[in-house]
Design a protein around this motif. Structure first.
Motif, PDB file in Angstrom:
ATOM      1  N   ASP A 123     -12.965  -1.579   3.497  1.00  0.00           N
ATOM      2  CA  ASP A 123     -12.730  -1.404   4.926  1.00  0.00           C
ATOM      3  C   ASP A 123     -13.753  -0.410   5.451  1.00  0.00           C
ATOM      4  O   ASP A 123     -13.677   0.788   5.145  1.00  0.00           O
ATOM      5  CB  ASP A 123     -11.308  -0.899   5.172  1.00  0.00           C
ATOM      6  CG  ASP A 123     -10.951  -0.798   6.645  1.00  0.00           C
ATOM      7  OD1 ASP A 123     -11.872  -0.596   7.461  1.00  0.00           O
ATOM      8  OD2 ASP A 123      -9.759  -0.904   6.979  1.00  0.00           O
ATOM      9  N   ASN A 127     -10.806  -3.243  -2.008  1.00  0.00           N
ATOM     10  CA  ASN A 127     -10.535  -3.895  -0.730  1.00  0.00           C
ATOM     11  C   ASN A 127     -11.298  -3.079   0.299  1.00  0.00           C
ATOM     12  O   ASN A 127     -10.835  -2.019   0.745  1.00  0.00           O
ATOM     13  CB  ASN A 127      -9.038  -3.927  -0.431  1.00  0.00           C
ATOM     14  CG  ASN A 127      -8.725  -4.651   0.863  1.00  0.00           C
ATOM     15  OD1 ASN A 127      -9.548  -5.380   1.401  1.00  0.00           O
ATOM     16  ND2 ASN A 127      -7.519  -4.459   1.372  1.00  0.00           N
ATOM     17  N   GLU A 185      -7.647  -0.301  -1.424  1.00  0.00           N
ATOM     18  CA  GLU A 185      -8.331  -0.070  -0.145  1.00  0.00           C
ATOM     19  C   GLU A 185      -8.833   1.368  -0.090  1.00  0.00           C
ATOM     20  O   GLU A 185      -8.161   2.292  -0.553  1.00  0.00           O
ATOM     21  CB  GLU A 185      -7.395  -0.332   1.032  1.00  0.00           C
ATOM     22  CG  GLU A 185      -8.118  -0.238   2.378  1.00  0.00           C
ATOM     23  CD  GLU A 185      -7.187  -0.264   3.573  1.00  0.00           C
ATOM     24  OE1 GLU A 185      -7.628   0.155   4.662  1.00  0.00           O
ATOM     25  OE2 GLU A 185      -6.026  -0.676   3.414  1.00  0.00           O
ATOM     26  N   GLN A 233     -11.757  -6.044   4.691  1.00  0.00           N
ATOM     27  CA  GLN A 233     -11.006  -5.920   5.937  1.00  0.00           C
ATOM     28  C   GLN A 233     -11.947  -5.624   7.092  1.00  0.00           C
ATOM     29  O   GLN A 233     -12.876  -4.827   6.967  1.00  0.00           O
ATOM     30  CB  GLN A 233      -9.943  -4.820   5.819  1.00  0.00           C
ATOM     31  CG  GLN A 233      -8.857  -5.172   4.857  1.00  0.00           C
ATOM     32  CD  GLN A 233      -7.743  -4.155   4.772  1.00  0.00           C
ATOM     33  OE1 GLN A 233      -6.787  -4.369   4.053  1.00  0.00           O
ATOM     34  NE2 GLN A 233      -7.851  -3.049   5.485  1.00  0.00           N
ATOM     35  N   TYR A 283       0.841  -1.191   0.000  1.00  0.00           N
ATOM     36  CA  TYR A 283       0.000   0.000   0.000  1.00  0.00           C
ATOM     37  C   TYR A 283       0.875   1.240   0.000  1.00  0.00           C
ATOM     38  O   TYR A 283       1.281   1.730   1.051  1.00  0.00           O
ATOM     39  CB  TYR A 283      -0.959  -0.053   1.196  1.00  0.00           C
ATOM     40  CG  TYR A 283      -2.018  -1.102   1.001  1.00  0.00           C
ATOM     41  CD1 TYR A 283      -3.186  -0.814   0.301  1.00  0.00           C
ATOM     42  CD2 TYR A 283      -1.823  -2.409   1.449  1.00  0.00           C
ATOM     43  CE1 TYR A 283      -4.150  -1.782   0.072  1.00  0.00           C
ATOM     44  CE2 TYR A 283      -2.776  -3.388   1.225  1.00  0.00           C
ATOM     45  CZ  TYR A 283      -3.942  -3.066   0.545  1.00  0.00           C
ATOM     46  OH  TYR A 283      -4.891  -4.033   0.307  1.00  0.00           O
TER      47      TYR A 283
END
Length: 275
Positions: free
Chosen positions: A156, A154, A120, A182, A47
């Motif tokens: 979260d 992703n 993310e 996540q 990341y």
């Protein structure tokens, strides 16, 4: 599994594998290790800021994403996680156009290798000198844009809550583009926000990550509706991994406390998972 280059020049990174020189032999050893411990390797993590303002640094980051994709393919790992990032000296519109130039090479390479590139939705406000979003993937508006580039999410939920976005309603239309998820919670302190406002502490020179009115927690110790999140994932057909991301300052500081925090997350999430 973390796959940053082992440069040792910044925090919040780890190098569990050396992606740039990863071999079939390395992959065989790691697969055997995971099988021995009955673990699933769901993603490689790198990341970093793919729109870094230093063009040489940006190129190195982009190229390392390629190396991570190659390593994931050798490991039969379905996803590689990264960030869009941002050049803080340019407008959002200019950043998006630049990302549209950079990411097709990465997405095409991932597709050729049978890997999904996941982004993310972390705000990464600490990357911006004034604490504004440093990763242009923080809202459903931007998710729709990045899906058009062939990228996946992703997901979260914790990052959405402090921005005032309902994490369940935001998730619902896009579950088919969630390739990894996540589990991280967040605890808000609205009385502190009355002093700082939504952007948080104005002078972040002491700690660019301290916004002053919220903190991340282990699932079950914050304000995320985990029943709603998991139910929405199931309703939308998600059958991937829900990976606990442990950044809880209460259950940190020692290996024993970290393990306890993970047990708290397990007790919270396990009743919701159908297996």
């Amino acid at each position: 599994m973390a796959a940053w280059p082992a440069l040792g020049d910044r925090p919040f990174t780890a190098s569990h594998i050396v992606a740039e020189s990863f071999t079939d032999g390395d992959a065989e050893k790691i697969r055997a290790l995971f099988e021995h411990h009955d673990l699933t390797l769901s993603s490689l993590a790198f990341y970093d800021n793919n729109l870094h303002p230093d063009l040489r640094e940006r190129q190195a980051i982009n190229d390392h994403v390629i190396a991570c994709i190659d390593a994931a393919a050798l490991l039969d790992v379905p996803t590689v996680g990264t960030f869009i990032g941002r050049h803080p000296g340019q407008s959002v519109a200019d950043n998006l156009r630049e990302a549209e130039r950079i990411f097709p090479r990465l997405v095409d390479h991932a597709g050729q290798k049978g890997v999904k590139l996941v982004i993310e939705n972390c705000v990464m406000e600490g990357w911006h000198p004034d604490g504004y979003p440093g990763n242009l993937a923080y809202s459903p508006e931007l998710w729709e844009w990045m899906f058009g580039l062939g990228l996946y999410l992703n997901y979260d939920p914790s990052h959405l809550v402090w921005m005032g976005i309902d994490p369940v309603e935001a998730l619902r239309p896009y579950v088919d583009r969630v390739a990894h998820a996540q589990a991280k919670d967040i605890e808000l302190f609205p009385h502190k926000r009355n002093r700082f406002g939504w952007p948080g502490i104005a002078d972040k020179s002491a700690d660019p990550w301290d916004v002053g009115w919220w903190r991340y927690r282990i699932p079950g110790r914050g304000q995320v509706d985990w029943n709603g999140v998991v139910d929405t994932l199931y309703e939308g057909g998600f059958d991937g991994v829900l990976s606990v991301e442990h950044e809880d300052p209460v259950w940190g500081g020692s290996e024993a406390r970290i393990e306890t925090g993970l047990l708290v997350a397990h007790h919270t999430l396990r009743p919701l998972i159908i297996a």
